[in-house]
Design a protein around this motif. Structure first.
Motif, PDB file in Angstrom:
ATOM      1  N   SER A   4       2.213   0.558  -4.728  1.00  0.00           N
ATOM      2  CA  SER A   4       1.158   0.859  -5.694  1.00  0.00           C
ATOM      3  C   SER A   4       0.647   2.284  -5.532  1.00  0.00           C
ATOM      4  O   SER A   4       0.782   2.895  -4.481  1.00  0.00           O
ATOM      5  CB  SER A   4      -0.006  -0.110  -5.490  1.00  0.00           C
ATOM      6  N   GLN A  27      -4.168  -6.640  -5.990  1.00  0.00           N
ATOM      7  CA  GLN A  27      -3.262  -5.494  -5.892  1.00  0.00           C
ATOM      8  C   GLN A  27      -1.821  -5.964  -6.051  1.00  0.00           C
ATOM      9  O   GLN A  27      -1.012  -5.338  -6.722  1.00  0.00           O
ATOM     10  CB  GLN A  27      -3.415  -4.810  -4.530  1.00  0.00           C
ATOM     11  N   ASN A  33      -0.726   2.118 -13.102  1.00  0.00           N
ATOM     12  CA  ASN A  33       0.210   1.482 -12.182  1.00  0.00           C
ATOM     13  C   ASN A  33       1.212   0.618 -12.932  1.00  0.00           C
ATOM     14  O   ASN A  33       2.406   0.665 -12.666  1.00  0.00           O
ATOM     15  CB  ASN A  33      -0.547   0.616 -11.171  1.00  0.00           C
ATOM     16  N   GLN A  43      -2.527   3.752  -5.148  1.00  0.00           N
ATOM     17  CA  GLN A  43      -3.871   3.278  -4.849  1.00  0.00           C
ATOM     18  C   GLN A  43      -4.953   4.091  -5.550  1.00  0.00           C
ATOM     19  O   GLN A  43      -5.979   3.551  -5.926  1.00  0.00           O
ATOM     20  CB  GLN A  43      -4.093   3.320  -3.332  1.00  0.00           C
ATOM     21  N   THR A  44      -4.705   5.383  -5.717  1.00  0.00           N
ATOM     22  CA  THR A  44      -5.766   6.230  -6.270  1.00  0.00           C
ATOM     23  C   THR A  44      -5.769   6.227  -7.795  1.00  0.00           C
ATOM     24  O   THR A  44      -6.549   6.948  -8.406  1.00  0.00           O
ATOM     25  CB  THR A  44      -5.609   7.691  -5.797  1.00  0.00           C
ATOM     26  N   LYS A  52       0.822  -1.221   0.000  1.00  0.00           N
ATOM     27  CA  LYS A  52       0.000   0.000   0.000  1.00  0.00           C
ATOM     28  C   LYS A  52       0.848   1.260   0.000  1.00  0.00           C
ATOM     29  O   LYS A  52       0.552   2.217  -0.708  1.00  0.00           O
ATOM     30  CB  LYS A  52      -0.914   0.013   1.233  1.00  0.00           C
ATOM     31  N   ASN A  79       1.244   9.036  -4.877  1.00  0.00           N
ATOM     32  CA  ASN A  79       1.979   8.343  -3.811  1.00  0.00           C
ATOM     33  C   ASN A  79       3.468   8.539  -4.031  1.00  0.00           C
ATOM     34  O   ASN A  79       4.091   7.893  -4.861  1.00  0.00           O
ATOM     35  CB  ASN A  79       1.622   6.854  -3.814  1.00  0.00           C
ATOM     36  N   ASN A  99      -9.575   1.605 -10.241  1.00  0.00           N
ATOM     37  CA  ASN A  99      -8.515   2.033  -9.334  1.00  0.00           C
ATOM     38  C   ASN A  99      -8.002   0.848  -8.515  1.00  0.00           C
ATOM     39  O   ASN A  99      -8.772  -0.019  -8.126  1.00  0.00           O
ATOM     40  CB  ASN A  99      -9.029   3.106  -8.374  1.00  0.00           C
ATOM     41  N   VAL A 100      -6.704   0.866  -8.248  1.00  0.00           N
ATOM     42  CA  VAL A 100      -6.094  -0.237  -7.516  1.00  0.00           C
ATOM     43  C   VAL A 100      -6.699  -0.387  -6.122  1.00  0.00           C
ATOM     44  O   VAL A 100      -6.849  -1.494  -5.615  1.00  0.00           O
ATOM     45  CB  VAL A 100      -4.561  -0.032  -7.449  1.00  0.00           C
ATOM     46  N   SER A 101      -7.101   0.733  -5.504  1.00  0.00           N
ATOM     47  CA  SER A 101      -7.645   0.662  -4.143  1.00  0.00           C
ATOM     48  C   SER A 101      -8.896  -0.199  -4.075  1.00  0.00           C
ATOM     49  O   SER A 101      -9.250  -0.691  -3.012  1.00  0.00           O
ATOM     50  CB  SER A 101      -7.968   2.073  -3.642  1.00  0.00           C
TER      51      SER A 101
END
Lengths: 511, 333
Positions: free
Chosen positions: A346, A406, A355, A348-349, A342, B214, A397-399
């Motif tokens: 990745s 993931q 990604n 996440q958003t 997390k 991120n 999205n990955v989240s």
């Protein structure tokens, strides 16, 4: 241990955060005049248990008995009133005031007097400080080194009139001599009848200092024994645990291909000390060891994410490899998967496709520096299919994905650059069995295809089931290399515990 | 969200595709803003006979075109996880530096270029404080707001520079028309369209999005986080300088107090347009619609004879509504 009534007794403690159960049916007795080791891997529930005793969390069910009477610990202040003092692993002090004021914080906080009596505070703080260190009480705390701040934190706990003291890995930031001074004081406190709960990973401390050891794993109590009745190997075994064996892919048919990567005497000056190994074509090389043994640091040092203090790495054919930046490592085909999906692994958003393309954007870009959306989508689709990624589409999205998916995205990102060597840190942590087996199969496939594969894992069965050879680290040093018949749980555990190093305080413990 | 659907190209059937497309548009910030603007537009057309005239439309567009250029830069900076409170002062700095150089005899075009360069340099230094020392964007740019504004006063010695001697070719940027459309609006449209396109498609700006989404993961993807941050800061400041030069040409005067408070309007527009102050998210188109909405509301209030004193209050309410909606929507995810 005399069969007296325990000063603190936790009975059938359960704790859930939302739907996640962190502690289940944990029972713990702590007696006056003992140092009780509490051990467990990350996520085993140690901190939650300590926070319950410290009044930070309330148990979902179960009871706490203090000095024979049932008790509720509603807040940290309440815990102090019950004579419980907690030393956190992270420093929880005020950096802008003096050492003395920090040491005396709790008595200042509960004082009814309208003004602070500085002279008295200074005198009392100085007395406590003298036990452990020669830190000046008038120094501003923030100016001290981390290890000195840790000592102040300990002094504060000693000062607050407690008879139950909890220390969460207190020596993590201390030098050996400071740690020895601390141990001496803890022994004195034990002799005076204090109950001490001591959280640590270090075998030498558990064996040199503690009387009994309680082991937690996955939120459950595994065992409580006198340390004299349990071997270090058995402790490690219980910490890591024997988990249900997954189906592992067949191992390499022929071992001993060309050397793909060769590391010699790697040191980062802190966690890793003089580690060397060879990675051969066709094999999966495992790295085992307890948490804090330098596994992550070793991988990060190879691929330019962490500076090397000493040592060399060379790739196939002897070409030197010392990337100053991770980007250079990637461009030479050495890629790394972080253990923290997390935080580091990745975005996440952002969508799956973004990604996967992030490691080498130029692959999906036109010569003008524009992202070719069609190429990017094709890349994500192809890799998604190869890893059997389950999603609502590459624009999700990955989240919103499950942990296993993931992780597949994070691995797809590594594969997007056609790597020569993949360094994977806990590639299957916290993901479901199905995804895990798929990732194992993929790694074997990569190794067979000639890609170098190094896997760090805390899971014993994974290390043994998946890897052809396993390098075991103990406290930053190479403790051994296992392969073939020798690659057994027992051997990994024995090497992970490190060379038996009885401390010079063994006699004191018996006294 | 359906997670069990396996990954297939072009997933989704044609049935119900149109309502789904509309729903998706509305879920997107841009669609929502367009809808609000459209409703206001229709409402105002009935409410005031002066609203739907070319003159009024032109006035509304003019009112936000120049600041709109800065909004583009600010949105990109917010996407990377930064913010710049000094853009109003930067606009002014470019203006007064160029104005001063022109008054001492420099070619106005060269002077304008140096004005933009000065703000770019200021942005670079500010970026160094942020990426090199590790200060926060907010506090660093607050300091630069004071610093740059102070420089404006020093350069002008506190009095406006009268620039009526600017050659007509230079004044054309700010005051001229092409086929009846003001050049200012044309420049703004070009910057907005190019900016939106590049943010969506250029690899350079994709890295901006990665860093904002991120920072750690960007680092673990081999992206030079500091460099991305630094140059995004320079870009935002330079666009502010560029806007300042356009204002100079438009107004024919360089005032040391120009642009005070405009950073708030610019940041509000970016946030209304969907930019998240925690980074990684934002749309140039949305931000443009955001500043358009703010201007439309102001102009409507004037046409409806609502007291000018309500303007700031209404703007505040719009911003509050936008971020509240954002927060609630994201929390439910």
């Amino acid at each position: 241990m005399a069969p007296t009534e325990p000063i603190l007794r936790l009975r059938n403690i359960c704790k859930s955060f939302g739907r996640i159960e962190v502690l289940r049916d944990v029972t713990l007795d702590v007696h006056a005049g003992e140092i009780h080791a509490l051990a467990g891997e990350n996520g085993a529930g140690k901190s939650t248990l300590m926070n319950i005793i410290g009044g930070i969390h309330q148990p979902t069910s179960g009871e706490i008995v203090l000095r024979g009477a049932q008790a509720e610990i509603r807040s940290p202040l309440d815990a102090q009133d019950h004579g419980i003092s907690l030393v956190h692993q992270e420093i929880a002090l005020c950096p802008d005031v003096t050492v003395a004021e920090n040491v005396m914080m709790s008595s200042i906080a509960r004082s009814r007097a309208p003004f602070v009596n500085r002279a008295r505070i200074r005198r009392q703080a100085a007395e406590t400080l003298r036990l452990l260190t020669d830190i000046e009480p008038d120094t501003i705390l923030g100016k001290l080194s981390i290890s000195n701040q840790q000592l102040v934190e300990i002094c504060r706990a000693l000062n607050s009139d407690c008879d139950i003291l909890i220390l969460d890995e207190p020596t993590a930031a201390l030098t050996q001599s400071e740690a020895d001074a601390l141990f001496a004081i803890l022994r004195q406190l034990r002799a005076k009848g204090m109950a001490i709960i001591y959280i640590s990973h270090r075998m030498s401390e558990i064996y040199g200092l503690c009387d009994r050891i309680t082991i937690l794993r996955d939120g459950r109590l595994i065992s409580t024994d006198p340390v004299s009745a349990i071997s270090p190997g058995e402790v490690v075994h219980r910490l890591i645990g024997r988990r249900l064996d997954a189906m592992y892919p067949a191992k390499a048919a022929v071992a001993g291909g060309d050397v793909l990567l060769s590391a010699r005497d790697l040191s980062d000056g802190r966690k890793v000390r003089g580690v060397g190994f060879d990675l051969r074509k066709g094999e999966i090389l495992g790295i085992a060891g307890l948490i804090g043994s330098g596994r992550t640091e070793l991988l990060e040092m190879i691929c330019g994410l962490r500076p090397r203090v000493a040592g060399t790495v060379s790739l196939e054919g002897g070409e030197g490899f010392a990337p100053a930046l991770y980007a250079r490592s990637v461009s030479r085909g050495v890629v790394y998967l972080s253990e923290d999906r997390k935080t580091n692994g990745s975005f996440q958003t952002l969508p799956i496709a973004f990604n996967i393309s992030s490691l080498r954007l130029s692959q999906v870009a036109t010569r003008l520096g524009l992202v070719n959306r069609r190429k990017e989508a094709a890349q994500a689709l192809a890799l998604g299919r190869r890893l059997n990624l389950r999603s609502a589409g590459i624009h999700q999205n990955v989240s919103e994905l499950s942990g296993g998916n993931q992780q597949k995205v994070a691995i797809a990102k590594l594969l997007s650059v056609d790597p020569r060597i993949v360094l994977l840190d806990e590639p299957t942590r916290g993901i479901d069995v199905g995804a895990k087996a798929e990732i194992h199969a993929l790694l074997r496939e990569l190794a067979t295809a000639g890609v170098g594969v190094i896997v760090v894992s805390s899971e014993l069965s994974e290390v043994i089931g998946l890897c052809d050879r396993v390098l075991v680290l103990a406290e930053g040093r190479l403790s051994g290399m296992l392969e073939g018949e020798e690659l057994t749980e027992g051997n990994v555990v024995r090497l992970a515990a490190g060379p038996a190093r009885p401390t010079r305080n063994d006699e004191a413990r018996r006294g | 969200m359906d997670r069990d659907e396996t990954l297939t190209p072009g997933s989704g059937t044609l049935r119900g595709a149109v309502p789904r497309a509309v729903a998706r548009l509305l879920r997107m910030r841009e669609g929502m803003l367009l809808l609000i603007i459209a409703v206001l537009f229709v409402g105002m057309s009935f409410a005031s006979p002066h609203f739907l005239t070319w003159g009024n439309m032109r006035a509304i567009l003019m009112s936000f075109s120049t600041e709109g250029i800065v909004v583009v830069g600010m949105t990109i900076l917010i996407i990377v996880g930064g913010i710049d409170l000094s853009v109003g002062a930067a606009m002014c700095l470019a203006m007064v530096v160029a104005g001063k150089l022109f008054l001492v005899g420099m070619n106005p075009w060269l002077a304008g270029l140096i004005g933009v360069g000065a703000t770019g340099l200021a942005g670079f230094v500010m970026g160094l404080f942020v990426t090199g020392i590790g200060l926060g964007f907010f506090i660093t740019s607050l300091a630069f707001l004071g610093l740059l504004r102070g420089l404006c006063f020093i350069v002008t010695e506190g009095t406006p520079l009268s620039l009526f001697t600017l050659p007509p070719s230079f004044k054309f940027i700010g005051q001229g028309n092409v086929y009846g459309v003001p050049v200012v609006i044309l420049i703004f449209l070009v910057v907005a369209v190019v900016g939106d396109f590049l943010v969506r498609n250029a690899t350079v700006f994709r890295r901006v999005i990665y860093v904002g989404s991120n920072e750690n993961a960007a680092n673990y993807s081999g992206i030079n986080v500091r460099r991305v941050r630094l140059w995004t800061t320079v870009l935002c400041s330079s666009l502010a300088g560029f806007a300042g030069i356009i204002f100079m040409s438009r107004l024919g005067v360089a005032t040391p107090t120009f642009g005070i408070g405009s950073e708030l309007n610019i940041i509000a527009a970016a946030v209304i347009g969907g930019a998240s102050l925690s980074g990684g998210k934002g749309s140039v188109l949305g931000a443009i619609l955001g500043i358009g909405l703010l201007s439309l509301v102001t102009s409507s209030m004037i046409l409806l004879n609502i007291s000018i004193f309500w303007q700031e209050t209404i703007r505040g309410l719009i911003l509050l509504a936008a971020v509240s909606v954002d927060h609630l929507v994201n929390r439910h995810r």
